[in-house]
Design a protein around this motif. Structure first.
Motif, PDB file in Angstrom:
ATOM      1  N   TRP A   9       0.804  -1.211   0.000  1.00 23.61           N
ATOM      2  CA  TRP A   9       0.000   0.000   0.000  1.00 23.61           C
ATOM      3  C   TRP A   9       0.844   1.271   0.000  1.00 23.61           C
ATOM      4  O   TRP A   9       0.431   2.288  -0.526  1.00 23.61           O
ATOM      5  CB  TRP A   9      -0.991   0.003   1.173  1.00 23.61           C
ATOM      6  N   ARG A  10       2.035   1.214   0.590  1.00 21.40           N
ATOM      7  CA  ARG A  10       2.887   2.408   0.625  1.00 21.40           C
ATOM      8  C   ARG A  10       3.280   2.858  -0.790  1.00 21.40           C
ATOM      9  O   ARG A  10       3.542   4.034  -1.013  1.00 21.40           O
ATOM     10  CB  ARG A  10       4.158   2.137   1.427  1.00 21.40           C
ATOM     11  N   LYS A  11       3.338   1.913  -1.711  1.00 15.50           N
ATOM     12  CA  LYS A  11       3.708   2.232  -3.089  1.00 15.50           C
ATOM     13  C   LYS A  11       2.485   2.427  -3.972  1.00 15.50           C
ATOM     14  O   LYS A  11       2.459   3.310  -4.815  1.00 15.50           O
ATOM     15  CB  LYS A  11       4.574   1.112  -3.673  1.00 15.50           C
ATOM     16  N   LYS A  12       1.464   1.580  -3.797  1.00 16.46           N
ATOM     17  CA  LYS A  12       0.328   1.569  -4.718  1.00 16.46           C
ATOM     18  C   LYS A  12      -0.829   2.465  -4.295  1.00 16.46           C
ATOM     19  O   LYS A  12      -1.712   2.727  -5.095  1.00 16.46           O
ATOM     20  CB  LYS A  12      -0.158   0.143  -4.911  1.00 16.46           C
ATOM     21  N   GLU A  13      -0.844   2.900  -3.050  1.00 14.60           N
ATOM     22  CA  GLU A  13      -1.959   3.723  -2.576  1.00 14.60           C
ATOM     23  C   GLU A  13      -1.457   4.978  -1.862  1.00 14.60           C
ATOM     24  O   GLU A  13      -1.998   5.401  -0.857  1.00 14.60           O
ATOM     25  CB  GLU A  13      -2.857   2.898  -1.655  1.00 14.60           C
ATOM     26  N   LYS A  14      -0.426   5.573  -2.436  1.00 12.38           N
ATOM     27  CA  LYS A  14       0.166   6.776  -1.835  1.00 12.38           C
ATOM     28  C   LYS A  14      -0.860   7.888  -1.699  1.00 12.38           C
ATOM     29  O   LYS A  14      -0.837   8.630  -0.715  1.00 12.38           O
ATOM     30  CB  LYS A  14       1.333   7.275  -2.694  1.00 12.38           C
ATOM     31  N   ASN A  15      -1.753   8.014  -2.684  1.00  8.24           N
ATOM     32  CA  ASN A  15      -2.729   9.109  -2.655  1.00  8.24           C
ATOM     33  C   ASN A  15      -3.665   9.007  -1.453  1.00  8.24           C
ATOM     34  O   ASN A  15      -4.199  10.009  -0.990  1.00  8.24           O
ATOM     35  CB  ASN A  15      -3.535   9.158  -3.943  1.00  8.24           C
ATOM     36  N   ILE A  16      -3.846   7.804  -0.896  1.00  7.73           N
ATOM     37  CA  ILE A  16      -4.723   7.623   0.254  1.00  7.73           C
ATOM     38  C   ILE A  16      -3.936   7.697   1.563  1.00  7.73           C
ATOM     39  O   ILE A  16      -4.345   8.364   2.506  1.00  7.73           O
ATOM     40  CB  ILE A  16      -5.466   6.271   0.172  1.00  7.73           C
ATOM     41  N   TYR A  17      -2.815   7.012   1.620  1.00 10.85           N
ATOM     42  CA  TYR A  17      -2.104   6.854   2.892  1.00 10.85           C
ATOM     43  C   TYR A  17      -0.917   7.786   3.102  1.00 10.85           C
ATOM     44  O   TYR A  17      -0.459   7.957   4.222  1.00 10.85           O
ATOM     45  CB  TYR A  17      -1.655   5.399   3.051  1.00 10.85           C
ATOM     46  N   LEU A  18      -0.416   8.371   2.041  1.00  8.40           N
ATOM     47  CA  LEU A  18       0.726   9.289   2.157  1.00  8.40           C
ATOM     48  C   LEU A  18       0.373  10.589   1.437  1.00  8.40           C
ATOM     49  O   LEU A  18       0.776  10.823   0.302  1.00  8.40           O
ATOM     50  CB  LEU A  18       1.982   8.648   1.553  1.00  8.40           C
TER      51      LEU A  18
END
Length: 124
Positions: A9-18
């Motif tokens: 998720w840190r790479k594929k969902e950056k827009n949500i989690y980062l």
């Protein structure tokens, strides 16, 4: 093997989690979570036990799946999602609210997102 890939998720969902430094409106799809509710001071032993129970459950689900011979449809290994939560004050505290929050009167719901292939039957 199809399940040798790993969802990070840190790479594929950056827009949500980062999030970016500037505010951006995003649409978050519906996700499923394991959750635990409680109340009280965030630095208490009980609060830490709530966190420990939730994180232990998330990792147990992940590790149990890795040991299964027959994996769920659409299974993919994943990085355990981060701890998230909602905070509020108790209903009693709301009735007597003076503008200051007594942390002993906090209520919370802590959660860790689960991949879509984790069914309620598997969870049980």
């Amino acid at each position: 093997m199809a399940h040798s890939l790993k969802h990070e998720w840190r790479k594929k969902e950056k827009n949500i989690y980062l999030p970016k430094k500037e505010s951006v409106l995003i649409t978050i799809p519906q996700f499923q979570y394991i959750t635990i509710k409680g109340s009280g001071y965030p630095n208490s032993k009980l609060f830490q036990e709530h966190i420990q129970a939730l994180i232990s459950t998330a990792y147990t689900i992940k590790m149990n799946l890795k040991q299964m011979e027959l994996l769920p449809n659409n299974y993919m290994d994943w990085t355990v999602y981060p701890l998230e939560g909602f905070w509020d004050i108790s209903e009693k505290a709301k009735l007597n609210f003076t503008g200051e929050i007594n942390k002993d009167e906090l209520v919370f719901e802590l959660m860790i997102r689960q991949p879509a292939f984790i069914t309620s039957d598997f969870f049980k």
